[in-house]
Design an enzyme around this catalytic site. Sequence first.
Site, PDB file in Angstrom:
ATOM      1  N   ASN A 158       0.863  -1.182   0.000  1.00 47.90           N
ATOM      2  CA  ASN A 158       0.000   0.000   0.000  1.00 47.90           C
ATOM      3  C   ASN A 158       0.901   1.235   0.000  1.00 47.90           C
ATOM      4  O   ASN A 158       1.440   1.617   1.026  1.00 47.90           O
ATOM      5  CB  ASN A 158      -0.895  -0.026   1.255  1.00 47.90           C
ATOM      6  CG  ASN A 158      -1.785   1.203   1.343  1.00 47.90           C
ATOM      7  OD1 ASN A 158      -1.894   1.961   0.384  1.00 47.90           O
ATOM      8  ND2 ASN A 158      -2.421   1.392   2.491  1.00 47.90           N
ATOM      9  N   TRP A 159       1.029   1.823  -1.179  1.00 49.24           N
ATOM     10  CA  TRP A 159       1.956   2.961  -1.315  1.00 49.24           C
ATOM     11  C   TRP A 159       1.342   4.290  -0.874  1.00 49.24           C
ATOM     12  O   TRP A 159       2.007   5.314  -0.884  1.00 49.24           O
ATOM     13  CB  TRP A 159       2.454   3.069  -2.771  1.00 49.24           C
ATOM     14  CG  TRP A 159       3.376   1.959  -3.153  1.00 49.24           C
ATOM     15  CD1 TRP A 159       4.142   1.202  -2.306  1.00 49.24           C
ATOM     16  CD2 TRP A 159       3.658   1.474  -4.470  1.00 49.24           C
ATOM     17  NE1 TRP A 159       4.878   0.276  -3.019  1.00 49.24           N
ATOM     18  CE2 TRP A 159       4.597   0.430  -4.347  1.00 49.24           C
ATOM     19  CE3 TRP A 159       3.210   1.826  -5.739  1.00 49.24           C
ATOM     20  CZ2 TRP A 159       5.086  -0.267  -5.447  1.00 49.24           C
ATOM     21  CZ3 TRP A 159       3.702   1.132  -6.834  1.00 49.24           C
ATOM     22  CH2 TRP A 159       4.631   0.100  -6.687  1.00 49.24           C
ATOM     23  N   LYS A 160       0.083   4.263  -0.548  1.00 46.75           N
ATOM     24  CA  LYS A 160      -0.613   5.480  -0.105  1.00 46.75           C
ATOM     25  C   LYS A 160      -0.338   6.635  -1.083  1.00 46.75           C
ATOM     26  O   LYS A 160      -0.215   6.406  -2.280  1.00 46.75           O
ATOM     27  CB  LYS A 160      -0.220   5.818   1.342  1.00 46.75           C
ATOM     28  CG  LYS A 160      -0.362   4.593   2.262  1.00 46.75           C
ATOM     29  CD  LYS A 160      -0.248   4.888   3.705  1.00 46.75           C
ATOM     30  CE  LYS A 160      -0.408   3.600   4.504  1.00 46.75           C
ATOM     31  NZ  LYS A 160      -0.435   3.814   5.936  1.00 46.75           N
ATOM     32  N   HIS A 172      -9.918   1.848   4.853  1.00 45.24           N
ATOM     33  CA  HIS A 172      -8.647   2.021   5.570  1.00 45.24           C
ATOM     34  C   HIS A 172      -8.860   3.076   6.664  1.00 45.24           C
ATOM     35  O   HIS A 172      -9.624   4.027   6.464  1.00 45.24           O
ATOM     36  CB  HIS A 172      -7.565   2.478   4.576  1.00 45.24           C
ATOM     37  CG  HIS A 172      -6.194   2.453   5.165  1.00 45.24           C
ATOM     38  ND1 HIS A 172      -5.757   3.417   6.042  1.00 45.24           N
ATOM     39  CD2 HIS A 172      -5.170   1.571   5.024  1.00 45.24           C
ATOM     40  CE1 HIS A 172      -4.509   3.140   6.413  1.00 45.24           C
ATOM     41  NE2 HIS A 172      -4.133   2.015   5.807  1.00 45.24           N
ATOM     42  N   GLU A 215      -5.975  -4.053  10.843  1.00 46.08           N
ATOM     43  CA  GLU A 215      -4.957  -3.006  10.948  1.00 46.08           C
ATOM     44  C   GLU A 215      -5.233  -2.161  12.197  1.00 46.08           C
ATOM     45  O   GLU A 215      -6.002  -1.186  12.125  1.00 46.08           O
ATOM     46  CB  GLU A 215      -4.996  -2.113   9.708  1.00 46.08           C
ATOM     47  CG  GLU A 215      -4.620  -2.823   8.429  1.00 46.08           C
ATOM     48  CD  GLU A 215      -3.925  -1.862   7.466  1.00 46.08           C
ATOM     49  OE1 GLU A 215      -2.815  -2.164   7.042  1.00 46.08           O
ATOM     50  OE2 GLU A 215      -4.487  -0.798   7.172  1.00 46.08           O
ATOM     51  N   GLY A 270       2.138   2.828  10.752  1.00 45.43           N
ATOM     52  CA  GLY A 270       3.191   3.837  10.605  1.00 45.43           C
ATOM     53  C   GLY A 270       3.887   4.217  11.897  1.00 45.43           C
ATOM     54  O   GLY A 270       4.652   5.177  11.929  1.00 45.43           O
ATOM     55  N   SER A 282       2.863  -1.533  10.610  1.00 47.48           N
ATOM     56  CA  SER A 282       4.294  -1.630  10.931  1.00 47.48           C
ATOM     57  C   SER A 282       4.902  -3.012  10.655  1.00 47.48           C
ATOM     58  O   SER A 282       5.807  -3.447  11.377  1.00 47.48           O
ATOM     59  CB  SER A 282       4.555  -1.208  12.374  1.00 47.48           C
ATOM     60  OG  SER A 282       4.296   0.173  12.516  1.00 47.48           O
ATOM     61  N   GLY A 309       2.665  -0.912   4.363  1.00 47.21           N
ATOM     62  CA  GLY A 309       2.755   0.475   3.925  1.00 47.21           C
ATOM     63  C   GLY A 309       4.209   0.891   3.774  1.00 47.21           C
ATOM     64  O   GLY A 309       4.869   0.606   2.769  1.00 47.21           O
ATOM     65  N   GLY A 310       4.748   1.541   4.796  1.00 49.64           N
ATOM     66  CA  GLY A 310       6.095   2.117   4.761  1.00 49.64           C
ATOM     67  C   GLY A 310       7.168   1.174   4.215  1.00 49.64           C
ATOM     68  O   GLY A 310       7.978   1.574   3.365  1.00 49.64           O
TER      69      GLY A 310
HETATM   70  P1  PGA Z   1       2.459   0.715   7.656  1.00 50.22           P
HETATM   71  O1  PGA Z   1       1.047   0.952   6.963  1.00 50.22           O
HETATM   72  O2  PGA Z   1       2.993  -0.599   7.183  1.00 50.22           O
HETATM   73  O3  PGA Z   1       3.290   1.885   7.214  1.00 50.22           O
HETATM   74  O4  PGA Z   1       2.229   0.710   9.141  1.00 50.22           O
HETATM   75  C1  PGA Z   1       0.142  -0.116   6.758  1.00 50.22           C
HETATM   76  C2  PGA Z   1      -1.143   0.394   6.196  1.00 50.22           C
HETATM   77  O5  PGA Z   1      -1.584   1.496   6.556  1.00 50.22           O
HETATM   78  O6  PGA Z   1      -1.761  -0.287   5.359  1.00 50.22           O
END
Ligand code: PGA
Length: 243
Positions: free
Chosen positions: A6-8, A98, A168, A174, A205, A226-227
Site C-alpha cells: 500500500n503505497w498510499k 482504511h 490493521e 506507521g 508496521s 505500507g512504509g
Molecule cells: P504501515 O502501513 O505498514 O506503514 O504501518 C500499513 C497500512 O496502513 O496499510
Amino acid sequence: MIIIANWKMNKDFKDLERFMDSFISLQSWEAISDLKIFFSPSFPLINEVRNIINYNSLNSKIRICAQNCHHEIDGAFTGEVSVKVLDSLGVSSVIIGHSERRNYFNETNDIIEKKISNCIKYDMIPILCFGENLNERKKGNYLNVIESQVNILNSFKKIDHEIILAYEPVWAIGSGLTPSLDEINEVHLFVKNKFPKLKILYGGSLNLNNANDILSLNNIDGGLIGGASLDPYSFSSIIRSIK
Ligand code: PGA
C-alpha cells in the site's frame, strides 16, 4: 499468501519506474508460487503499473489493487474515481475502509458497505480494513469495535464472492509498534470464527524484522504493508523472508 504493498500517496512516475526495475530484478519469480503480490499505487500510476506487469509477463504473480473507490458507480462527483473506471484499467481489488479514510475522510460503515457492494458488482475483490485505535485497545473494548466494523459483511454472507479482510490496529499503522503475536492471534481468531471462509491479512508496521513471525501465525493469510513496501530492497527482502 497475499502481500499487498500500500503505497498510499507516495511515489511519482519516476519513482515508480525505478522501483519496478529494481524490484522485478531482485525477485526470483520462479520461487513464488503460492504468493500473490498486490501493488496498490495512487490512481494516476495504475496504468503504468499495469503496463510494466504486462511487459514483464508477471500477470500471474502481481495484481493491481486500488486504494479506494467512490461509493457510487458514476455521476456528478468531481474528483472521485469509481469501480467502473478501475475495472476498465484492469484493477482486480480495492482497499476499502482504511483507517486513514475513516479518520480523514469521515468514511462511515454505510459508505463502506456501498463500496463493497460496488466492488462485488464489478467482480473486484474488496479488501475491508478494520481495527481499533489506541484508546479502544487500552479500554479493552476493542473486540466490540472490531465486531461493529466487520459486521457489515453480514449483508454479503449469502453472496459467493471473494472478500478479504485486513486487521490493521490504528495505533500500529506507521508507528513502528505492533501488537504481540498473541494479541494478533486473538483478533484473527475472533474474526475467523465469524467469517470462516474469508482470508484475513495483518497490517501495521510490518517490516523485515517482524514479517516472518507475524505471517507464520496460523490464522493469517498475508500482510498489508505500507512504509516498508516503498523501497524495493526492503519489500523484496520481506517477500523473500516469508517461509
Ligand atoms: P504501515 O502501513 O505498514 O506503514 O504501518 C500499513 C497500512 O496502513 O496499510
